[in-house]
Design an enzyme around this catalytic site. Structure first.
Site, PDB file in Angstrom:
ATOM      1  N   ASP A 243      43.240  55.502  58.227  1.00  0.00           N
ATOM      2  CA  ASP A 243      44.582  55.025  57.877  1.00  0.00           C
ATOM      3  C   ASP A 243      45.570  55.103  59.036  1.00  0.00           C
ATOM      4  O   ASP A 243      46.767  55.275  58.831  1.00  0.00           O
ATOM      5  CB  ASP A 243      45.101  55.887  56.725  1.00  0.00           C
ATOM      6  CG  ASP A 243      44.964  57.373  57.019  1.00  0.00           C
ATOM      7  OD1 ASP A 243      44.864  57.723  58.205  1.00  0.00           O
ATOM      8  OD2 ASP A 243      44.945  58.175  56.067  1.00  0.00           O
TER       9      ASP A 243
ATOM     10  N   GLU B  21      35.970  55.363  54.993  1.00  0.00           N
ATOM     11  CA  GLU B  21      36.936  56.250  54.318  1.00  0.00           C
ATOM     12  C   GLU B  21      37.934  55.417  53.508  1.00  0.00           C
ATOM     13  O   GLU B  21      39.151  55.629  53.554  1.00  0.00           O
ATOM     14  CB  GLU B  21      37.670  57.158  55.303  1.00  0.00           C
ATOM     15  CG  GLU B  21      38.293  58.375  54.626  1.00  0.00           C
ATOM     16  CD  GLU B  21      39.125  59.231  55.587  1.00  0.00           C
ATOM     17  OE1 GLU B  21      40.025  58.692  56.245  1.00  0.00           O
ATOM     18  OE2 GLU B  21      38.874  60.431  55.655  1.00  0.00           O
TER      19      GLU B  21
ATOM     20  N   GLU C 189      50.634  56.251  56.812  1.00  0.00           N
ATOM     21  CA  GLU C 189      49.188  56.150  56.556  1.00  0.00           C
ATOM     22  C   GLU C 189      48.847  55.563  55.189  1.00  0.00           C
ATOM     23  O   GLU C 189      47.890  54.802  55.049  1.00  0.00           O
ATOM     24  CB  GLU C 189      48.525  57.525  56.717  1.00  0.00           C
ATOM     25  CG  GLU C 189      48.409  57.993  58.174  1.00  0.00           C
ATOM     26  CD  GLU C 189      49.691  58.591  58.726  1.00  0.00           C
ATOM     27  OE1 GLU C 189      50.686  58.700  57.961  1.00  0.00           O
ATOM     28  OE2 GLU C 189      49.714  58.939  59.922  1.00  0.00           O
TER      29      GLU C 189
ATOM     30  N   HIS D  35      51.636  68.867  61.862  1.00  0.00           N
ATOM     31  CA  HIS D  35      52.006  67.802  62.806  1.00  0.00           C
ATOM     32  C   HIS D  35      52.521  66.534  62.140  1.00  0.00           C
ATOM     33  O   HIS D  35      52.969  65.619  62.805  1.00  0.00           O
ATOM     34  CB  HIS D  35      50.804  67.428  63.678  1.00  0.00           C
ATOM     35  CG  HIS D  35      49.746  66.640  62.938  1.00  0.00           C
ATOM     36  ND1 HIS D  35      48.909  67.216  62.024  1.00  0.00           N
ATOM     37  CD2 HIS D  35      49.420  65.335  62.968  1.00  0.00           C
ATOM     38  CE1 HIS D  35      48.085  66.298  61.537  1.00  0.00           C
ATOM     39  NE2 HIS D  35      48.384  65.145  62.078  1.00  0.00           N
TER      40      HIS D  35
ATOM     41  N   ARG E 295      54.339  63.418  60.582  1.00  0.00           N
ATOM     42  CA  ARG E 295      55.685  62.875  60.858  1.00  0.00           C
ATOM     43  C   ARG E 295      56.706  63.283  59.819  1.00  0.00           C
ATOM     44  O   ARG E 295      57.814  63.672  60.121  1.00  0.00           O
ATOM     45  CB  ARG E 295      55.627  61.346  60.856  1.00  0.00           C
ATOM     46  CG  ARG E 295      55.401  60.776  62.201  1.00  0.00           C
ATOM     47  CD  ARG E 295      55.594  59.277  62.188  1.00  0.00           C
ATOM     48  NE  ARG E 295      54.840  58.726  63.291  1.00  0.00           N
ATOM     49  CZ  ARG E 295      53.567  58.363  63.212  1.00  0.00           C
ATOM     50  NH1 ARG E 295      52.910  58.456  62.087  1.00  0.00           N
ATOM     51  NH2 ARG E 295      52.939  57.896  64.257  1.00  0.00           N
TER      52      ARG E 295
ATOM     53  N   HIS F  66      49.657  71.006  68.020  1.00  0.00           N
ATOM     54  CA  HIS F  66      49.530  69.566  68.283  1.00  0.00           C
ATOM     55  C   HIS F  66      50.370  69.215  69.515  1.00  0.00           C
ATOM     56  O   HIS F  66      51.438  69.803  69.716  1.00  0.00           O
ATOM     57  CB  HIS F  66      50.046  68.819  67.033  1.00  0.00           C
ATOM     58  CG  HIS F  66      49.652  67.381  66.994  1.00  0.00           C
ATOM     59  ND1 HIS F  66      50.418  66.401  67.575  1.00  0.00           N
ATOM     60  CD2 HIS F  66      48.585  66.744  66.442  1.00  0.00           C
ATOM     61  CE1 HIS F  66      49.836  65.235  67.384  1.00  0.00           C
ATOM     62  NE2 HIS F  66      48.713  65.410  66.709  1.00  0.00           N
TER      63      HIS F  66
HETATM   64  N1  UDP Z   1      41.148  69.251  65.088  1.00  0.00           N
HETATM   65  C1  UDP Z   1      40.587  69.676  66.289  1.00  0.00           C
HETATM   66  N2  UDP Z   1      41.297  70.571  67.063  1.00  0.00           N
HETATM   67  C2  UDP Z   1      42.519  71.058  66.713  1.00  0.00           C
HETATM   68  C3  UDP Z   1      43.103  70.599  65.476  1.00  0.00           C
HETATM   69  C4  UDP Z   1      42.385  69.698  64.692  1.00  0.00           C
HETATM   70  O1  UDP Z   1      39.486  69.273  66.647  1.00  0.00           O
HETATM   71  O2  UDP Z   1      43.096  71.867  67.459  1.00  0.00           O
HETATM   72  C5  UDP Z   1      40.387  68.307  64.243  1.00  0.00           C
HETATM   73  C6  UDP Z   1      40.123  68.831  62.849  1.00  0.00           C
HETATM   74  O3  UDP Z   1      38.953  69.611  62.832  1.00  0.00           O
HETATM   75  C7  UDP Z   1      40.002  67.565  62.017  1.00  0.00           C
HETATM   76  C8  UDP Z   1      40.895  66.594  62.733  1.00  0.00           C
HETATM   77  O4  UDP Z   1      41.164  67.142  64.016  1.00  0.00           O
HETATM   78  O5  UDP Z   1      38.690  67.042  62.049  1.00  0.00           O
HETATM   79  C9  UDP Z   1      42.168  66.441  61.956  1.00  0.00           C
HETATM   80  O6  UDP Z   1      43.029  65.682  62.680  1.00  0.00           O
HETATM   81  P1  UDP Z   1      44.536  65.531  62.323  1.00  0.00           P
HETATM   82  O7  UDP Z   1      45.007  66.721  61.597  1.00  0.00           O
HETATM   83  O8  UDP Z   1      45.201  65.142  63.610  1.00  0.00           O
HETATM   84  O9  UDP Z   1      44.573  64.227  61.417  1.00  0.00           O
HETATM   85  P2  UDP Z   1      44.402  63.939  59.863  1.00  0.00           P
HETATM   86  O10 UDP Z   1      43.107  64.523  59.408  1.00  0.00           O
HETATM   87  O11 UDP Z   1      45.597  64.474  59.163  1.00  0.00           O
HETATM   88  O12 UDP Z   1      44.363  62.448  59.808  1.00  0.00           O
END
Ligand code: UDP
Length: 376
Positions: free
Chosen positions: A96, A118, A132, A204, A206, A237
């Site tokens: 997304d 997904e 998203e 992180h 927004r 982040h």
């Molecule tokens: N992640 C990582 N290192 C970090 C923080 C998160 O590898 O320091 C990984 C986490 O394991 C997950 C993904 O990043 O697989 C999540 O990404 P994010 O939170 O940016 O995005 P969302 O899942 O909310 O789309």
């Protein structure tokens, strides 16, 4: 028949890696290029390295303080400048993000079939998570193949009028990646993790920046006083708006708080596994931590992953201090039962989603080939 697998952020790379591997195993039958838009830069390099993903084209689009509009505009421009002469039959996008949305638009406008990994996650509120939820609803309108991670995502798509024949519940390919990388992480040493019991924090989103982030930090400070035996571990982040607030609240509390750079994916999995519980607004972390039996207090008003909430593995706390405190007390008093974790992993396909997705994609491409009468 030629296609593009398009991604731009860390979570997309993590979830596409097992599918790319599955498609590569399908051999010459599937001809495709892997394109990274570079929506994330530095945290993406870590992830590509962890998975050995070879990209054919990097558009290097990231710019400081970029807005979703800029990412969408530059992605469509970048893709059309690079690929307009290719006769494109299909594109695969994940999730997304602005990259996924722009990739789907580009594919659609190029006359290609759009496949969505997904598919079907919904909060049903286009403002949370923003943008998203809007992006994923729009991608569903354009896609001809919907690869849903769990049965509830399939139901969401059916409710929106998507033809059931085009939806396949293949599981969550993130769990495939997680299992692979955890095996690797478990082989290494974990002596870099805090010695004390710790709360893992990731924030992180927004819609949480500004006042809501400050409120949550204030609540975390209160948790530290409530639980003197716990420390906070927060890989921050790269967004400067997150960094400023994190250091403002915790920079001086080094005896109780560890702030660090984002961790590479295997290390971040180890941290989720070792944590007493997680406080996060991330989507992927809700799935991952819960799959290892670590509970998550979700700092959002809504989640697109209600199954983990129903199983008691995650709980929405929003910006409500009393609810966070009550949730933490409950997490600490009631250990997670292993069969609940097994149920969650089984709902997500037990780590076999990548090969299932690849098989369905190959079949879909064959269907396109037959319908346009293209040679094999
Ligand atoms: N992640 C990582 N290192 C970090 C923080 C998160 O590898 O320091 C990984 C986490 O394991 C997950 C993904 O990043 O697989 C999540 O990404 P994010 O939170 O940016 O995005 P969302 O899942 O909310 O789309």
């Amino acid at each position: 028949m030629s296609g593009l697998v398009i991604f731009g952020t860390r979570p997309e790379a993590i979830k596409l890696a097992p599918v790319i591997a599955g498609l590569r195993t399908a051999g010459s039958a599937v001809n495709f290029e892997v394109v990274c838009t570079g929506q994330h830069a530095e945290i993406m390099t870590q992830t590509l390295k962890a998975f050995d993903i070879e990209i054919d084209e990097n558009l290097y689009l990231m710019q400081p303080n970029q807005t979703p509009i800029e990412v969408v505009r530059r992605t469509i421009e970048g893709l059309s400048m690079r690929f307009d002469e290719l006769s494109l039959d299909w594109v695969l996008v994940q999730g997304d993000t602005a990259t996924a949305f722009a990739g789907a638009e580009f594919g659609y406008l190029s006359g290609a079939a759009v496949m969505h990994l997904e598919a079907g996650l919904r909060t049903h509120d286009i403002n949370e998570p923003w943008p998203e939820e809007g992006f994923r609803q729009e991608i569903a309108r354009l896609a001809t193949l919907h690869l849903a991670p769990y049965p509830s995502a399939r139901r969401n798509l059916i409710d929106e009028g998507i033809n059931a024949e085009n939806i396949h519940v293949i599981g969550n390919s993130g769990l495939d990646s997680q299992q692979l990388m955890l095996r690797r992480a478990d082989e290494g040493d974990n002596n870099w993790l805090p010695d004390d019991d710790f709360i893992l924090v990731t924030l992180h989103r927004r819609e949480n920046l500004g006042e809501r982030l400050e409120k949550t930090c204030q609540q975390l400070v209160s948790l530290l006083s409530e639980y003197p035996g716990l420390r906070i571990f927060w890989p921050i982040h790269p967004n400067p708006k997150v960094r400023r607030v994190a250091y403002q609240f915790f920079g001086a509390l080094t005896d109780r708080v560890t702030l660090c750079e984002p961790l590479d994916y295997p290390k971040f999995l180890s941290a989720q596994k070792a944590a007493v519980f997680v406080v996060s607004d991330s989507g992927g972390v809700q799935e991952e931590a819960a799959s290892m039996g670590t509970r998550v207090a979700i700092v959002r008003e809504k989640t697109e992953r209600p199954d983990a909430v129903e199983l008691g593995l995650t709980r929405i706390v929003g910006a409500d201090a009393a609810l966070l405190s009550e949730t933490v007390a409950d997490f600490l008093a009631n250990p997670v039962e292993p069969q609940i974790v097994e149920k969650w992993c089984s709902l997500q396909g037990n780590g076999e989603a990548g090969s299932k997705a690849a098989a369905v994609i190959v079949e879909h491409i064959e269907g396109i080939r037959l319908s346009v009468g293209a040679p094999e």
